[in-house]
Enzyme design. Structure first.
Site, mmCIF file in Angstrom:
data_model
loop_
_atom_site.group_PDB
_atom_site.id
_atom_site.type_symbol
_atom_site.label_atom_id
_atom_site.label_comp_id
_atom_site.label_asym_id
_atom_site.label_seq_id
_atom_site.Cartn_x
_atom_site.Cartn_y
_atom_site.Cartn_z
ATOM 1 N N ILE A 1 44.035 36.059 32.148
ATOM 2 C CA ILE A 1 44.728 36.098 33.434
ATOM 3 C C ILE A 1 44.107 37.163 34.337
ATOM 4 O O ILE A 1 44.245 37.104 35.556
ATOM 5 C CB ILE A 1 46.237 36.360 33.267
ATOM 6 C CG1 ILE A 1 46.508 37.756 32.696
ATOM 7 C CG2 ILE A 1 46.900 35.280 32.445
ATOM 8 C CD1 ILE A 1 47.971 38.170 32.748
ATOM 9 N N ASP A 2 43.407 38.139 33.744
ATOM 10 C CA ASP A 2 42.879 39.264 34.518
ATOM 11 C C ASP A 2 41.634 38.916 35.333
ATOM 12 O O ASP A 2 41.216 39.703 36.189
ATOM 13 C CB ASP A 2 42.554 40.439 33.593
ATOM 14 C CG ASP A 2 43.798 41.037 32.968
ATOM 15 O OD1 ASP A 2 44.757 41.293 33.715
ATOM 16 O OD2 ASP A 2 43.826 41.223 31.748
ATOM 17 N N ASN B 1 37.498 39.198 26.944
ATOM 18 C CA ASN B 1 36.342 40.061 26.700
ATOM 19 C C ASN B 1 36.159 40.462 25.243
ATOM 20 O O ASN B 1 35.081 40.327 24.680
ATOM 21 C CB ASN B 1 36.450 41.311 27.576
ATOM 22 C CG ASN B 1 36.342 40.973 29.045
ATOM 23 O OD1 ASN B 1 35.351 40.445 29.492
ATOM 24 N ND2 ASN B 1 37.403 41.237 29.803
ATOM 25 N N GLN C 1 54.030 36.773 33.837
ATOM 26 C CA GLN C 1 52.744 36.468 34.477
ATOM 27 C C GLN C 1 51.820 35.668 33.560
ATOM 28 O O GLN C 1 50.873 35.028 34.019
ATOM 29 C CB GLN C 1 52.057 37.769 34.907
ATOM 30 C CG GLN C 1 52.783 38.481 36.027
ATOM 31 C CD GLN C 1 52.356 39.921 36.190
ATOM 32 O OE1 GLN C 1 51.392 40.212 36.898
ATOM 33 N NE2 GLN C 1 53.050 40.840 35.528
#
Length: 359
Positions: free
Chosen positions: A136-137, A113, A284
């Site tokens: 990844i979000d 973003n 992650q």
């Protein structure tokens, strides 16, 4: 001759290399030797300081399965974009100058973003930019999917799977912190895939009474252990009701490393059940991309390259309703895509007995 620049900005993820490979392979197939590639090192920093290297298509061979980014990455906060560097360099003019000096036809930016907001700023300054949705979000507005998300969910799910055995052996409650400061896509998906009993995400403020009750109900039904998945940005209903400034002060005054420790402590105190914390953290983001990410990253790379050949700039590559498309940068830059508390997956998770602490 087509001259392109590539940069990866913000946090790393598993499919950055796969995406760049998709861009370069497509252009190389179409253009052959009529292609010049410049890779900027460490994100926008490379564009600002003129740190780049001339690359060949061969440099992008064999990286489909490689995690991280061969170009390196860094964060260049958008809110500080108009502040000079420590050396006094004006960032935006410097980026434009580097772009012009190399006589680039297009800059491909792989980022989330904040990085997309900077890409849009460069578009407004007259540069030909194509953004590709990396995070990844999975929180980038205008696309159903971002590359890196599926791999991160896989890592988080494996962590939950592994915790099950030790939780069962010792009869413990485990509170697992999953990445997600502002949105809860990873903990939601991993929580469902990993069979969590409670999933707490930023979009659904919780009450501890409801969390405790869910754990007790599981034990009363014969459960020996409980798994509580918590997003980094999970928030209680009491805290959600606070003004933003007051909430920030409360977070700043927190003495524990993160909210999961507070939640674990409260569960143990109020339920009397032995409780432990597990944090997979940056694993992650690490490791190789899974098969789905490799496919989506390749699709993004191909579509970005084809858009460049069409001279379609100032856009972001996206997938919506299962179809690849382009969306205007100005309409999506910097907007967050939140989990809808009433979406199908939340509704179905609740039907499975997963508690979100809201009821």
């Amino acid at each position: 001759m087509l001259r392109i620049g590539l940069l990866t900005s913000g946090g790393d993820c598993q499919a950055l290399n796969a995406t760049m490979r998709g861009i370069v392979k497509t252009l190389a197939v179409k253009l052959g030797d009529e292609l010049e590639i410049y890779g900027f090192e460490n994100g926008y920093r490379g564009l600002i300081y003129g740190q780049y290297r001339r690359m060949d298509p061969a440099d992008f061979s064999g990286i489909l399965t490689r995690g991280g980014t061969i170009l390196g990455t860094s964060r260049t906060p958008f809110k500080k974009l108009d502040e000079p560097t420590p050396e006094g360099i004006e960032k935006v003019p410097a980026m434009i100058e580097t772009y012009r000096e190399l006589n680039l036809d297009c800059l491909f930016m792989l980022g989330g973003n904040g990085s997309t907001k900077t890409a849009n700023r460069l578009r407004e300054e007259g540069l030909n930019v194509i953004a590709l949705p990396k995070t990844i979000d999975n929180d980038t507005w205008g696309t159903e999917l971002t590359f890196g998300f599926k791999s991160a969910v896989e890592v988080a799910t494996r962590c939950i799977d592994d915790i099950h055995t030790t939780a069962s052996s010792h009869g413990r409650v485990f509170v697992i912190e999953i990445m997600g400061h502002k949105v809860g896509w990873i903990p939601l998906y991993a929580g469902v895939a990993g069979g969590a009993d409670v999933v707490l995400i930023p979009e659904i403020p919780y009450r501890m009474e409801n969390v405790i009750r869910s754990i007790e109900q599981r034990m009363e039904m014969g459960g020996r252990f409980a798994i509580v998945v918590v997003a980094e940005g999970a928030i209680s209903q009491e805290d959600a009701a606070l003004p933003k400034k007051e909430y920030k002060k409360k977070v700043a005054a927190r003495t524990s490393p993160s909210i999961v420790y507070d939640i674990a402590h409260e569960i143990e105190e109020r339920s009397g059940r032995e409780t432990r914390v597990a944090i997979p953290g940056h694993t992650q983001r690490g490791g190789e991309p899974d098969a789905q990410d490799r496919i989506f990253a390749s699709q993004c790379g191909v579509e970005a390259a084809l858009a460049c050949l069409r001279k379609e700039f100032g856009i972001m590559i996206a997938q919506n309703d299962g179809r690849m498309e382009t969306v205007p940068l100005g309409k999506v830059a910097g907007k967050l895509k939140y989990v809808d508390p009433h979406c199908d997956l939340v509704r179905e998770a609740k039907a499975l007995g997963i508690s979100f602490g809201d009821e």
